[in-house]
Scaffold this active site. Structure first.
Site, PDB file in Angstrom:
ATOM      1  N   SER A  96       8.704   9.538  20.286  1.00  0.00           N
ATOM      2  CA  SER A  96      10.101   9.592  20.710  1.00  0.00           C
ATOM      3  C   SER A  96      10.720   8.204  20.695  1.00  0.00           C
ATOM      4  O   SER A  96      10.024   7.193  20.794  1.00  0.00           O
ATOM      5  CB  SER A  96      10.192  10.173  22.119  1.00  0.00           C
ATOM      6  OG  SER A  96       9.726  11.499  22.133  1.00  0.00           O
ATOM      7  N   ASN A  97      12.022   8.169  20.613  1.00  0.00           N
ATOM      8  CA  ASN A  97      12.788   6.937  20.656  1.00  0.00           C
ATOM      9  C   ASN A  97      12.513   6.240  21.990  1.00  0.00           C
ATOM     10  O   ASN A  97      12.677   6.842  23.049  1.00  0.00           O
ATOM     11  CB  ASN A  97      14.261   7.319  20.521  1.00  0.00           C
ATOM     12  CG  ASN A  97      15.208   6.163  20.623  1.00  0.00           C
ATOM     13  OD1 ASN A  97      14.889   5.109  21.169  1.00  0.00           O
ATOM     14  ND2 ASN A  97      16.412   6.360  20.121  1.00  0.00           N
TER      15      ASN A  97
END
Length: 194
Positions: A29-30
């Site tokens: 994920s970011n």
């Protein structure tokens, strides 16, 4: 500086996302979103946390640091390769309060429930009942849910008493017939994927 930012200073993100023994992890994920969602969780020492979507393991170590050595982190992913690598890296880094399991997180993980907090990096079609059943009274769930055709939005779901969420009004768009309480959508920052 908030607690998540302080924890992030101690966790080498690139060690998880581009480990020299494994190479880059495409399933992650970011980091901006991870930091935002963990801040929303308001993690405290001694808490028990379920994480759905182990990915590289980076977010798991952040959670482990935020709940401290007396807290517990249970991280699930459907990909055995990811959970094995995350477990190896956690062991290398001396984390004793983390357990990674290969399992479908939409079923929750009753063996280590109840959880004070639940965070998901995956997007289930609806809020899984297992999550609401396994969160402790007063607990909090932070998960991306497809509420509308609006990208980059997540809503914390909370307000559990007796392990049920507030019922939604008839005809409302809330998933599973439940509504979130006290929620403000927070747009995600752009991510370059590096």
């Amino acid at each position: 500086m908030n607690a998540v930012a302080l924890a992030a200073e101690q966790v080498p993100e690139r060690h998880y996302t581009h480990h020299e023994g494994r190479g880059p992890t495409p399933h992650r994920s970011n980091p901006v979103v991870i930091h935002r969602e963990l801040a929303t969780l308001d993690l405290q020492p001694h808490m028990r946390v379920a994480e759905y979507g182990t990915g590289s393991g980076y977010s798991t170590e952040l959670i482990a640091r935020l709940v401290g050595p007396t807290g517990e982190v249970t991280s699930l992913d459907i990909d055995a390769y990811l959970t094995r690598w995350a477990s190896l890296i956690h062991h290398e880094r001396g984390l004793d309060n983390v357990r990674c399991y290969t399992a479908d997180g939409t079923a929750g993980f009753r063996e280590r429930a109840p959880y004070d907090r639940v965070v998901a990096w995956c997007t289930p079609a609806l809020l899984p009942k297992a999550w609401t059943d396994q969160v402790a009274d007063g607990g909090l769930i932070v998960a991306p849910l497809p509420i509308a055709d609006v990208p980059n939005m997540t809503f914390p779901v909370g307000g559990w008493t007796g392990r049920t969420a507030s019922p939604a009004p008839p005809g409302s768009p809330w998933p599973g017939g439940h509504r979130t309480t006290g929620c403000t959508p927070a747009p995600a920052a752009p991510w370059t994927g590096s």
